[in-house]
Design an enzyme around this catalytic site. Structure first.
Site, PDB file in Angstrom:
ATOM      1  N   ASP A 165       0.850  -1.198   0.000  1.00  0.00           N
ATOM      2  CA  ASP A 165       0.000   0.000   0.000  1.00  0.00           C
ATOM      3  C   ASP A 165       0.890   1.254   0.000  1.00  0.00           C
ATOM      4  O   ASP A 165       1.835   1.347   0.799  1.00  0.00           O
ATOM      5  CB  ASP A 165      -0.859  -0.051   1.271  1.00  0.00           C
ATOM      6  CG  ASP A 165      -1.928   1.017   1.299  1.00  0.00           C
ATOM      7  OD1 ASP A 165      -2.417   1.403   0.220  1.00  0.00           O
ATOM      8  OD2 ASP A 165      -2.292   1.452   2.421  1.00  0.00           O
ATOM      9  N   HIS A 166       0.591   2.207  -0.859  1.00  0.00           N
ATOM     10  CA  HIS A 166       1.337   3.472  -0.936  1.00  0.00           C
ATOM     11  C   HIS A 166       2.854   3.282  -1.041  1.00  0.00           C
ATOM     12  O   HIS A 166       3.620   3.890  -0.280  1.00  0.00           O
ATOM     13  CB  HIS A 166       1.022   4.380   0.265  1.00  0.00           C
ATOM     14  CG  HIS A 166      -0.388   4.873   0.257  1.00  0.00           C
ATOM     15  ND1 HIS A 166      -0.810   5.911  -0.547  1.00  0.00           N
ATOM     16  CD2 HIS A 166      -1.482   4.448   0.918  1.00  0.00           C
ATOM     17  CE1 HIS A 166      -2.106   6.101  -0.372  1.00  0.00           C
ATOM     18  NE2 HIS A 166      -2.543   5.225   0.509  1.00  0.00           N
ATOM     19  N   GLY A 193      -7.361   8.198   7.672  1.00  0.00           N
ATOM     20  CA  GLY A 193      -7.382   8.444   9.113  1.00  0.00           C
ATOM     21  C   GLY A 193      -8.792   8.566   9.682  1.00  0.00           C
ATOM     22  O   GLY A 193      -9.796   8.384   8.985  1.00  0.00           O
TER      23      GLY A 193
END
Ligand code: G3H
Ligand code: 13P
Ligand code: ZN
Length: 341
Positions: free
Chosen positions: A83-84, A193
């Site tokens: 991820d990312h 978040g």
């Protein structure tokens, strides 16, 4: 069932019209919880590790924990996804570990920081260049690639581009044609978040329609998809936590996004909230306990419940047995024929 290419998992979801959760993982209990939910609902699943997760687990542990999940759940199609990914180097490390899929987050230059530690946003041209490098390498190994266009809030607050930039549907065509990515993360107004929205959000749903029409063969991804249920926040606060009132992405909005063409739904925060709340509650109610299996066991149950309900809500349920997983060698051949882009 071996590890499954993410492209295949998402292609199957697109054909039938359901979403697949991509759940961030950091430890054994979390992985076990997600797989219990996948088993009980017979859902394909994407387990994803961020750069932070790779560092926390020193890479080799997360690899073996994910492989344990594959070994224990042979009937569940499971993709291991980075991820990312910040650059080609980290993507290569993940591929060397056996990940079947990587994300290169070329929208931000993580390798450059200003005095405040913020990273600059990349131009479309630079994003295409770094993404294409990763696609060329990953596809030669049969590994799927996710790219990103636009910026989300949350972890990407660290970018110096102050406002959240929604994906431009015209740029999406150019990006996909020139990079050959299998999946494209769209910025449609969500952020990473717990603190996403103060009120019920309005997401740029029309943008999904436009991109879907423009790049019909590319899987579309929604980051920042946690719903931040108030029950989970309340448990944390009831047992000594201090989280502000907040809202995430409501499940009906995710279902609407799936109807319009999103197939990969990224969820991290809700797992964290469930984990933290259950541990706080367990220790609050059992101040004499110091056996970590008790409270980590409680966290496993709480995460399982949250993820199971997502698998049902995303309509992933019941699709584990729909297809026979391809191998990375099958995918190598597929990409070598140049069918992907
Ligand atoms: O999208 C980002 C995830 O929430 C990963 O967060 O870098 O703290 O593991 P992390
Ligand atoms: P959340 O913070 O909403 O769970 O999003 C996670 C994510 O997008 C991981 O890439
Ligand atoms: Zn994300």
């Amino acid at each position: 069932m071996p590890l499954t290419p993410m492209k295949q998992i998402l292609d199957e979801a697109k054909t039938i019209g359901y979403g697949v959760g991509a759940y961030n993982v950091n430890n054994m209990e979390q992985i076990q919880a997600i797989l219990q939910a996948a088993r009980e609902t017979q859902s394909p699943v994407i387990l994803q590790a961020s750069k932070g997760a790779l560092e926390y687990t020193s890479m080799v542990y997360i690899k073996h924990l994910m492989l344990a999940a594959v070994e224990e759940n042979p009937e569940i199609p499971l993709a291991m996804h980075l991820d990312h990914g910040p650059n080609l180097g980290v993507c290569k490390q993940a591929i060397a570990l056996g990940f079947t899929s990587v994300m290169i987050d070329g929208s931000i230059d993580y390798d450059v920081s200003d005095k405040k530690g913020k990273h600059p946003a990349r131009t479309l041209e630079e994003n295409i260049r770094v993404t294409k490098e990763v696609v060329d390498y990953a596809h030669s190994m049969g590994v799927s690639v996710e790219g990103e266009l636009g910026t989300l809030g949350g972890i990407e607050d660290e970018t110096v581009a102050s406002e959240v930039l929604l994906t431009d549907p015209d740029e999406a065509v150019e990006f996909v044609e020139r990079t050959g990515v299998d999946a494209l993360a769209l910025a449609i107004g969500t952020s990473h978040g717990a603190y996403k929205f103060k009120h019920e959000p309005t997401l740029a749903m029309d943008l999904i329609d436009e991109v879907r029409a423009n790049v019909p063969n590319t899987a579309l991804v929604m980051h920042g998809s946690s719903s931040v249920p108030s029950e989970l926040v309340d448990v944390i606060n009831q047992y000594g936590g201090k989280l502000d009132k907040t809202m995430g992405v409501p499940i009906p909005a995710i279902q609407e996004a799936v109807k319009r063409g999103i197939t990969k739904i990224n969820v991290d925060t809700d797992g964290r909230l469930a984990c933290t709340g259950s541990i706080r509650k367990y220790l609050g109610e059992h101040p004499d306990v110091f056996d970590q299996r008790k409270y980590l066991g409680a966290s496993r149950v709480a995460i399982y419940e949250v993820i199971k309900s997502k698998m049902i809500d995303f309509h992933t349920e019941g699709h584990a047995g729909d297809y026979k997983p391809l191998t990375l060698d099958d995918m190598k051949e597929f990409y070598a024929q140049g069918v992907a882009s």
